[in-house]
Design a protein around this motif. Sequence first.
Motif, PDB file in Angstrom:
ATOM      1  N   UNK A 169       0.801  -1.212   0.000  1.00  0.00           N
ATOM      2  CA  UNK A 169       0.000   0.000   0.000  1.00  0.00           C
ATOM      3  C   UNK A 169       0.838   1.268   0.000  1.00  0.00           C
ATOM      4  N   UNK A 170       0.279   2.303  -0.603  1.00  0.00           N
ATOM      5  CA  UNK A 170       0.841   3.648  -0.562  1.00  0.00           C
ATOM      6  C   UNK A 170      -0.246   4.581  -0.058  1.00  0.00           C
ATOM      7  N   UNK A 171       0.116   5.446   0.884  1.00  0.00           N
ATOM      8  CA  UNK A 171      -0.831   6.399   1.442  1.00  0.00           C
ATOM      9  C   UNK A 171      -1.350   7.352   0.365  1.00  0.00           C
ATOM     10  N   UNK A 172      -2.565   7.871   0.572  1.00  0.00           N
ATOM     11  CA  UNK A 172      -3.166   8.764  -0.415  1.00  0.00           C
ATOM     12  C   UNK A 172      -2.659  10.197  -0.303  1.00  0.00           C
ATOM     13  N   UNK A 199       8.474  11.732   6.122  1.00  0.00           N
ATOM     14  CA  UNK A 199       9.267  10.746   6.855  1.00  0.00           C
ATOM     15  C   UNK A 199       9.182   9.351   6.225  1.00  0.00           C
ATOM     16  N   UNK A 200       8.139   9.121   5.449  1.00  0.00           N
ATOM     17  CA  UNK A 200       7.955   7.826   4.793  1.00  0.00           C
ATOM     18  C   UNK A 200       8.402   7.873   3.339  1.00  0.00           C
ATOM     19  N   UNK A 252       7.747  14.875  -2.269  1.00  0.00           N
ATOM     20  CA  UNK A 252       6.404  14.745  -2.838  1.00  0.00           C
ATOM     21  C   UNK A 252       6.454  14.056  -4.200  1.00  0.00           C
ATOM     22  N   UNK A 253       7.516  14.308  -4.939  1.00  0.00           N
ATOM     23  CA  UNK A 253       7.659  13.678  -6.259  1.00  0.00           C
ATOM     24  C   UNK A 253       7.829  12.164  -6.120  1.00  0.00           C
ATOM     25  N   UNK A 254       8.604  11.736  -5.112  1.00  0.00           N
ATOM     26  CA  UNK A 254       8.800  10.305  -4.884  1.00  0.00           C
ATOM     27  C   UNK A 254       7.484   9.650  -4.481  1.00  0.00           C
ATOM     28  N   UNK A 255       6.728  10.339  -3.627  1.00  0.00           N
ATOM     29  CA  UNK A 255       5.413   9.805  -3.253  1.00  0.00           C
ATOM     30  C   UNK A 255       4.511   9.706  -4.473  1.00  0.00           C
TER      31      UNK A 255
END
Length: 199
Positions: free
Chosen positions: A87-90, A95-96, A100-103
């Motif tokens: 899973x990836x957060x929405x 810290x995780x 923002x680009x990586x997320x």
Amino acid sequence: MPLLRRIRADFDADTIVMYQAFGPAITDAALAAGRFVAPFSFTRMTWIKPSLLWLMHRSNWARKPGQERVLAVRITSAGWEQALSQAVLTAPVPAIHGSAAAWSTAFDAASVHVQWDPERSARGAALNHYSIQVGIGRALIRAYAEQWVVGLTDLTPTVHKIDALIRAGQAAKAQRLLPPERPYPLDPATARRIQADTA
């Protein structure tokens, strides 16, 4: 200080219960087959929730169009944990995810999305802790529907009864009909991935 993000669910050693609301066509077909079949969609994300009260808030106690029927979906713990491990957060958490680009890259590629929303009381009030909802994407939706699901129960009559008791001021009676949701244990890596509290 209360835990803010903790999965609470009805579970045993091998399975965990999720809740979903659908219209009659999807529900009746699924109950007849004992698993999800058409017209359930295998091409778009399906959201599963271990909190019945959160789903009741979302579906207005099974009164919203297209959400008039409530299913308790018992799935394997192995499937649930597989989903969470991917899973990836929405929303980005530095810290995780770092940047923002990586997320954004991880989110776009993810087969599972996780979102935390305020848990709800039986009367619909927001509580001071969060409830998880998990979006199963197209890459895993066949596994969810055809391999993870081990039982489907139509909870619609029960949720209507709970709602009627609450409206009649009989909260204690309503409470006794709610499922036994308790903290679900997570391994540290998965907990960190989905921003869950573990203690």
